[in-house]
Design a protein around this motif. Structure first.
Motif, PDB file in Angstrom:
ATOM      1  N   SER A  25       4.083  -2.499  13.896  1.00  0.00           N
ATOM      2  CA  SER A  25       4.663  -1.247  13.404  1.00  0.00           C
ATOM      3  C   SER A  25       3.549  -0.257  13.067  1.00  0.00           C
ATOM      4  CB  SER A  25       5.515  -1.498  12.160  1.00  0.00           C
ATOM      5  OG  SER A  25       4.685  -1.821  11.055  1.00  0.00           O
ATOM      6  N   PRO A  26       3.833   1.049  13.086  1.00  0.00           N
ATOM      7  CA  PRO A  26       2.809   2.052  12.734  1.00  0.00           C
ATOM      8  C   PRO A  26       2.216   1.802  11.354  1.00  0.00           C
ATOM      9  CG  PRO A  26       4.691   3.124  13.757  1.00  0.00           C
ATOM     10  CD  PRO A  26       5.087   1.694  13.541  1.00  0.00           C
ATOM     11  N   GLU A  27       3.046   1.354  10.394  1.00  0.00           N
ATOM     12  CA  GLU A  27       2.544   1.098   9.045  1.00  0.00           C
ATOM     13  C   GLU A  27       1.529  -0.046   9.051  1.00  0.00           C
ATOM     14  OE1 GLU A  27       5.690   1.221   9.912  1.00  0.00           O
ATOM     15  OE2 GLU A  27       6.524   2.982   8.885  1.00  0.00           O
ATOM     16  N   THR A  28       1.813  -1.102   9.808  1.00  0.00           N
ATOM     17  CA  THR A  28       0.905  -2.239   9.882  1.00  0.00           C
ATOM     18  C   THR A  28      -0.386  -1.857  10.593  1.00  0.00           C
ATOM     19  OG1 THR A  28       2.776  -3.774   9.923  1.00  0.00           O
ATOM     20  CG2 THR A  28       0.643  -4.622  10.665  1.00  0.00           C
ATOM     21  N   VAL A  29      -0.267  -1.074  11.648  1.00  0.00           N
ATOM     22  CA  VAL A  29      -1.456  -0.625  12.382  1.00  0.00           C
ATOM     23  C   VAL A  29      -2.366   0.187  11.471  1.00  0.00           C
ATOM     24  CG1 VAL A  29      -2.279   0.852  14.260  1.00  0.00           C
ATOM     25  CG2 VAL A  29      -0.331  -0.679  14.639  1.00  0.00           C
ATOM     26  N   ARG A  30      -1.774   1.105  10.703  1.00  0.00           N
ATOM     27  CA  ARG A  30      -2.586   1.916   9.783  1.00  0.00           C
ATOM     28  C   ARG A  30      -3.257   1.050   8.723  1.00  0.00           C
ATOM     29  NH1 ARG A  30       1.621   5.784  10.444  1.00  0.00           N
ATOM     30  NH2 ARG A  30       2.745   4.952   8.646  1.00  0.00           N
TER      31      ARG A  30
END
Length: 310
Positions: A25-30
């Motif tokens: 997910s974008p949150e995990t990537v960030r």
């Protein structure tokens, strides 16, 4: 001091890998990117080669995080990112050895998952103003949160075509783009159908690409401007509704997922079924929910949660 160019190039390639191939997910990537950038800056300050640390260097980094008073879970998150990076880098031939695999994860304190009480859930589900298009949308969002146990990123990616109204199920895409089919109880389906029929067409009108939004495979949740609502937009609406319902500030979208799981177990669902509905890769992750005491489980069964209206 800034990390070396070689490390930054490897970091960019790793971030692209977990985003595009692993489907994080974008949150995990960030989060991974932030943790690894912090590791790279520490290496630069300590004159450690960020791509060739030994186990003593890595233990030194963890000691630095501990001295900085980071919480155990935060330290574990940093180490998890570093270990994932070096596991990938070793497989790709970027580094010769994977020293990070030798570093043990810190022992995590075990705590029971937080859940929403039946009284709080009733207040939350009745918080949206269903006389407005956005209120009907919010009502459908909350019902689907509670009915499916979806992660907020999964909820934001639901398209209208993901529903099978005959079998009363919805298709969700989890981590790594793994697909799972989740049954949806009647109340949530009714709220979603009402939103699609009565409210969504009004939101579509504000879209700059209304033709795309009208398609049967178009996104389910639209903003007041007619655009797909991403996870951040849904999270904002969720917290706003929680405030309006008078819920504690620590109630998050993920707490709805905890509530979904604990209510299923309290109602007699077997652990393996709950694992599949949550999309957990490991059964041990789901086992956390079994640490509720028998008295708490009995109490949860006796309480009249909105799920009983199904």
């Amino acid at each position: 001091m800034e990390p070396s160019r070689d490390f930054l190039d490897a970091l960019d390639a790793f971030i692209a890998y977990i985003a595009r191939v692993e489907g994080f997910s974008p949150e995990t990537v960030r989060a991974y990117e932030g943790h690894l950038e912090a590791y790279g800056r520490w290496c630069a300050r300590e004159s450690v080669n960020a791509l060739e640390p030994d186990i003593h260097d890595l233990r030194g980094y963890l000691a630095y995080l501990n001295r900085a008073s980071y919480a155990t879970r935060t330290i574990a998150a940093h180490l998890s990112a570093v270990r994932s990076f070096f596991r990938w880098a070793h497989a790709e031939g970027i580094v010769d050895t994977d020293a990070a695999s030798l570093v043990q994860m810190p022992k995590m304190p075990r705590s029971l998952p937080k859940t929403v009480s039946s009284t709080e859930m009733r207040r939350l589900l009745t918080a949206p103003d269903t006389s407005t298009p956005s209120g009907m949308r919010d009502a459908a969002m909350l019902e689907l949160f509670y009915a499916t146990g979806a992660r907020i990123s999964e909820l934001s990616h639901i398209d209208i075509a993901d529903f099978d109204w005959t079998t009363k199920t919805v298709r969700l895409f989890g981590k790594g783009s793994k697909e799972r089919i989740v049954p949806v109880y009647r109340r949530a389906l009714d709220a979603t159908r009402t939103y699609i029929d009565d409210a969504r067409p009004l939101l579509v009108r504000a879209s700059s690409d209304s033709a795309a939004m009208k398609r049967i495979d178009g996104p389910l949740f639209l903003s007041t401007r007619g655009n797909r609502m991403d996870a951040n937009a849904l999270r904002y609406r969720f917290h706003k509704l929680c405030r309006e319902a008078g819920l504690p500030s620590d109630i998050t979208p993920h707490v709805m997922r905890h509530t979904f799981a604990t209510d299923l177990l309290a109602g007699g669902a077997d652990l393996r079924s709950v694992q599949e509905l949550l999309g957990h890769a490991s059964l041990s992750t789901t086992t956390l929910y079994t640490h509720l005491t028998p008295d708490r489980l009995k109490s949860a069964v006796m309480q009249a949660h909105p799920r009983a209206d199904a």
